[in-house]
Design a protein around this motif. Sequence first.
Motif, PDB file in Angstrom:
ATOM      1  N   VAL A 173       0.732  -1.196   0.116  1.00 44.36           N
ATOM      2  CA  VAL A 173       0.031   0.137   0.135  1.00 44.36           C
ATOM      3  C   VAL A 173       0.911   1.250  -0.118  1.00 44.36           C
ATOM      4  O   VAL A 173       0.460   2.341  -0.691  1.00 44.36           O
ATOM      5  CB  VAL A 173      -0.947   0.070   1.065  1.00 44.36           C
ATOM      6  CG1 VAL A 173      -1.875   1.242   1.309  1.00 44.36           C
ATOM      7  CG2 VAL A 173      -1.803  -1.265   1.088  1.00 44.36           C
ATOM      8  N   THR A 174       1.917   1.452   0.751  1.00 49.13           N
ATOM      9  CA  THR A 174       2.889   2.420   0.893  1.00 49.13           C
ATOM     10  C   THR A 174       4.176   2.049   1.389  1.00 49.13           C
ATOM     11  O   THR A 174       4.396   1.130   1.706  1.00 49.13           O
ATOM     12  CB  THR A 174       2.080   3.504   1.773  1.00 49.13           C
ATOM     13  OG1 THR A 174       2.790   4.489   1.623  1.00 49.13           O
ATOM     14  CG2 THR A 174       2.105   3.294   3.400  1.00 49.13           C
ATOM     15  N   TYR A 175       4.987   2.905   1.126  1.00 45.63           N
ATOM     16  CA  TYR A 175       6.494   2.825   1.398  1.00 45.63           C
ATOM     17  C   TYR A 175       6.892   4.285   2.108  1.00 45.63           C
ATOM     18  O   TYR A 175       6.639   5.130   1.821  1.00 45.63           O
ATOM     19  CB  TYR A 175       7.192   2.558   0.105  1.00 45.63           C
ATOM     20  CG  TYR A 175       8.663   2.691   0.225  1.00 45.63           C
ATOM     21  CD1 TYR A 175       9.629   1.425   0.556  1.00 45.63           C
ATOM     22  CD2 TYR A 175       9.030   3.995  -0.048  1.00 45.63           C
ATOM     23  CE1 TYR A 175      10.864   1.894   0.779  1.00 45.63           C
ATOM     24  CE2 TYR A 175      10.747   4.222  -0.192  1.00 45.63           C
ATOM     25  CZ  TYR A 175      11.634   2.954   0.359  1.00 45.63           C
ATOM     26  OH  TYR A 175      12.800   3.330   0.246  1.00 45.63           O
ATOM     27  N   GLY A 176       8.017   4.039   3.023  1.00 45.98           N
ATOM     28  CA  GLY A 176       8.739   4.971   3.610  1.00 45.98           C
ATOM     29  C   GLY A 176      10.131   4.580   4.330  1.00 45.98           C
ATOM     30  O   GLY A 176      10.215   3.429   4.314  1.00 45.98           O
ATOM     31  N   ALA A 177      10.603   5.528   4.313  1.00 47.99           N
ATOM     32  CA  ALA A 177      12.359   5.225   5.068  1.00 47.99           C
ATOM     33  C   ALA A 177      12.615   6.501   5.892  1.00 47.99           C
ATOM     34  O   ALA A 177      12.168   7.605   5.606  1.00 47.99           O
ATOM     35  CB  ALA A 177      13.261   4.923   3.986  1.00 47.99           C
ATOM     36  N   ARG A 178      13.051   6.276   7.027  1.00 44.34           N
ATOM     37  CA  ARG A 178      13.709   7.261   7.930  1.00 44.34           C
ATOM     38  C   ARG A 178      14.875   6.749   8.832  1.00 44.34           C
ATOM     39  O   ARG A 178      14.960   5.749   9.118  1.00 44.34           O
ATOM     40  CB  ARG A 178      12.491   7.654   9.145  1.00 44.34           C
ATOM     41  CG  ARG A 178      12.535   8.733   9.876  1.00 44.34           C
ATOM     42  CD  ARG A 178      12.362  10.091   9.061  1.00 44.34           C
ATOM     43  NE  ARG A 178      12.703  11.322   9.756  1.00 44.34           N
ATOM     44  CZ  ARG A 178      13.156  11.904  10.411  1.00 44.34           C
ATOM     45  NH1 ARG A 178      14.649  11.369  10.036  1.00 44.34           N
ATOM     46  NH2 ARG A 178      13.463  12.912  11.045  1.00 44.34           N
ATOM     47  N   ALA A 179      15.950   7.696   9.081  1.00 41.82           N
ATOM     48  CA  ALA A 179      17.046   7.535  10.069  1.00 41.82           C
ATOM     49  C   ALA A 179      16.327   7.538  11.471  1.00 41.82           C
ATOM     50  O   ALA A 179      15.401   8.102  11.757  1.00 41.82           O
ATOM     51  CB  ALA A 179      18.007   8.235   9.734  1.00 41.82           C
ATOM     52  N   ILE A 180      16.889   6.743  12.213  1.00 44.44           N
ATOM     53  CA  ILE A 180      16.642   6.559  13.606  1.00 44.44           C
ATOM     54  C   ILE A 180      17.812   6.656  14.360  1.00 44.44           C
ATOM     55  O   ILE A 180      19.095   6.370  14.119  1.00 44.44           O
ATOM     56  CB  ILE A 180      15.908   5.250  14.111  1.00 44.44           C
ATOM     57  CG1 ILE A 180      16.875   4.220  13.784  1.00 44.44           C
ATOM     58  CG2 ILE A 180      14.645   5.032  13.534  1.00 44.44           C
ATOM     59  CD1 ILE A 180      16.156   2.667  14.229  1.00 44.44           C
ATOM     60  N   ALA A 181      17.748   7.633  15.437  1.00 43.16           N
ATOM     61  CA  ALA A 181      18.799   7.740  16.531  1.00 43.16           C
ATOM     62  C   ALA A 181      18.805   6.462  17.345  1.00 43.16           C
ATOM     63  O   ALA A 181      18.135   6.528  18.325  1.00 43.16           O
ATOM     64  CB  ALA A 181      18.847   9.121  17.123  1.00 43.16           C
ATOM     65  N   LYS A 182      20.053   5.852  17.643  1.00 43.71           N
ATOM     66  CA  LYS A 182      20.154   4.833  18.331  1.00 43.71           C
ATOM     67  C   LYS A 182      21.317   4.481  19.347  1.00 43.71           C
ATOM     68  O   LYS A 182      21.735   3.626  19.846  1.00 43.71           O
ATOM     69  CB  LYS A 182      19.940   3.516  17.506  1.00 43.71           C
ATOM     70  CG  LYS A 182      21.128   3.433  16.655  1.00 43.71           C
ATOM     71  CD  LYS A 182      21.066   2.070  15.853  1.00 43.71           C
ATOM     72  CE  LYS A 182      22.287   1.454  15.008  1.00 43.71           C
ATOM     73  NZ  LYS A 182      23.231   1.177  15.919  1.00 43.71           N
ATOM     74  N   GLY A 183      21.913   5.735  19.379  1.00 42.32           N
ATOM     75  CA  GLY A 183      23.088   5.761  20.444  1.00 42.32           C
ATOM     76  C   GLY A 183      22.808   5.608  22.073  1.00 42.32           C
ATOM     77  O   GLY A 183      23.528   5.476  22.720  1.00 42.32           O
ATOM     78  N   GLY A 184      21.485   6.046  22.244  1.00 39.19           N
ATOM     79  CA  GLY A 184      20.950   5.996  23.701  1.00 39.19           C
ATOM     80  C   GLY A 184      21.765   6.967  24.600  1.00 39.19           C
ATOM     81  O   GLY A 184      22.327   8.013  24.164  1.00 39.19           O
ATOM     82  N   LEU A 185      21.782   6.433  25.761  1.00 39.25           N
ATOM     83  CA  LEU A 185      22.196   7.357  26.811  1.00 39.25           C
ATOM     84  C   LEU A 185      23.933   7.681  26.686  1.00 39.25           C
ATOM     85  O   LEU A 185      24.143   8.913  27.049  1.00 39.25           O
ATOM     86  CB  LEU A 185      22.028   6.685  28.003  1.00 39.25           C
ATOM     87  CG  LEU A 185      22.256   7.443  29.555  1.00 39.25           C
ATOM     88  CD1 LEU A 185      21.323   8.658  29.642  1.00 39.25           C
ATOM     89  CD2 LEU A 185      22.526   6.544  30.823  1.00 39.25           C
ATOM     90  N   ASN A 186      24.696   6.832  26.158  1.00 39.37           N
ATOM     91  CA  ASN A 186      25.804   7.262  25.910  1.00 39.37           C
ATOM     92  C   ASN A 186      26.049   8.447  24.937  1.00 39.37           C
ATOM     93  O   ASN A 186      27.109   9.170  24.853  1.00 39.37           O
ATOM     94  CB  ASN A 186      26.623   6.037  25.425  1.00 39.37           C
ATOM     95  CG  ASN A 186      26.812   4.779  26.161  1.00 39.37           C
ATOM     96  OD1 ASN A 186      26.488   5.150  27.564  1.00 39.37           O
ATOM     97  ND2 ASN A 186      26.988   3.686  25.952  1.00 39.37           N
ATOM     98  N   SER A 187      25.185   8.597  23.799  1.00 35.31           N
ATOM     99  CA  SER A 187      25.198   9.707  23.112  1.00 35.31           C
ATOM    100  C   SER A 187      24.310  10.720  23.300  1.00 35.31           C
ATOM    101  O   SER A 187      24.192  11.610  22.415  1.00 35.31           O
ATOM    102  CB  SER A 187      24.986   8.918  21.621  1.00 35.31           C
ATOM    103  OG  SER A 187      25.723   7.823  21.259  1.00 35.31           O
ATOM    104  N   LEU A 188      23.635  10.676  24.406  1.00 32.59           N
ATOM    105  CA  LEU A 188      22.773  11.733  24.771  1.00 32.59           C
ATOM    106  C   LEU A 188      23.154  13.092  24.922  1.00 32.59           C
ATOM    107  O   LEU A 188      23.928  13.066  25.814  1.00 32.59           O
ATOM    108  CB  LEU A 188      21.632  11.361  25.591  1.00 32.59           C
ATOM    109  CG  LEU A 188      20.364  12.043  25.865  1.00 32.59           C
ATOM    110  CD1 LEU A 188      19.550  11.665  24.702  1.00 32.59           C
ATOM    111  CD2 LEU A 188      19.564  11.436  26.936  1.00 32.59           C
TER     112      LEU A 188
END
Length: 549
Positions: free
Chosen positions: A298-313
């Motif tokens: 039906v539909t398509y998409g893509a997106r970056a996610i930030a996953k560094g967590g607490l160490n990178s916050l």
Amino acid sequence: MEREFMEFDVVIVGAGPAGLATACRLMQISRDSGKELTVCVVEKGSEVGAHILSGAVFEPKVLTELFPDWQERGAPLHTPVSHDEIYLFKSETDSKLMPESLTPRSMHNQGNYIISVGNLCRWLAEQAEEMGVEIFPGFAASEMLYHEDGSVKGILIGDMGIGADGQPKDGHMPGMELHAKYTVLSEGCRGHLGKQLIEQFHLDNGKSPQHYGLGFKELWTVPDELHQPGKVVHSGGWPLNQGASGGGFLYHLENNQVVVGLIVDLNYSNPHLSPFDEFQRFKTHPVIVANLAGGERVTYGARAIAKGGLNSLPKMSFPGGLMIGCDAGTLNFAKIKGTHTAIKSGMLAADTLGEALMAGVEGGKDLNCFQDRFEQSWLHEELYRSRNFGPAMHKFGTLLGGAFNYVDQNWFGGKFPVTLRDDKPDYAQMAAASDYPRIEYPKPDGKLTFDKLSSVYLSNTYHEEDQPCHLKLTDANIPVQVNLAKYDEPAQRYCPAGVYEIVEDEGQPKFVINSQNCIHCKTCDIKDPSQNITWVTPEGGGGPNYPNM
């Protein structure tokens, strides 16, 4: 240029879960205190939810904190998780179903719901507007505004009707200034204003660099006999088992809908790798085929996610405002969930802002007290318990990293007495093209696997063509002279929308940017090995228009 301006107590950039939760909680504080607050939310998408893309399995406890009567209010949580299946894909045909006793506790989803985060945001926007929040969709925050002392004053809405030559067209509308006592940035992952403020105020000092994944998602309609509402499938391994890492997901929603997706960690080294084509391959695994056969995309998409967590916050407060949600990087990668953490960060922001505004604290100050409130919350505790998850996978790989995380999560409750760190940026992991053989991906069959352009068509992406390109090159020579020569210009492959091409022009290679295809995933801003591409906001309302992603 003399511009019109409007003044508010709080201006929020981005109508995602974090920004809308901030707005709703601020209005609750206003109502309970009897002191009127003026709150504005600016959203670059054509409507609230148009640019929202997430898996998503959602933990409802945070919604209960924000709106205890969310069920009576009609929140779009319709499909409780019925059961989890977690697989190790050993090869393109072989897989092993992991017993529940051997999976990290953070991957269990009892009590959660499969939802469309776009629809959740639309519902949150309705609640906010009913309480008096002004929401302006279709207007992109293009620049930060500052007081003379350097503190944030507000934002500038980008001009409408500027031609590709930079000159005003007929119908040109100068952007308006929005001034605020406090400005909240909730732009989502790799927000372009948040990126600037992190650098300007050195908010990431002493932190590991942020790490990212590129998440793909397709929404399918499947036949009745395949539909299992509440079924949650996660996988690791193939096709990302040779120099790349990540994992797949497949969720059964209501109304015969199934979402399927793949997250590709952006620390991969092979410049020939195409995350989009790895996603297409992923769908050919028998476990996935068994859930999609006979269905329709039906539909398509893509997106970056930030996953560094607490160490990178980064530090989440700055003079004149706060940075929250995925703009800061509050996603819990051990759970592959960021919606509940984004909402909680927004609520903490609102409590901090409300306290300052009610006490008459002068605008423009650095709300350092936010850090104390954050560290005393379950959000900080949850991120602390998951701090090793990503670094373990990066350092040890899927199998050994998974074993470490099982011990950390199930035996130590996320409090293993060691903190792993990953201090090499994702873009710096890219190796030379000569170090790897080319990858020959199979041609799409048009039934289960597809090409980029037909996929972008399903994302309903639109940009006014006669406008300045929103993908800025620091040096126009680098794509050919450096990236093509050394890396075979990986932008041709890491972009999930076919924005970047190398074409032949009078016998010479030429770098072409098809910015009208851009689905605002921000991958180019993250993964370009020369850090030569900067994503900025296009004209407001441009980009994808996701119906219920």
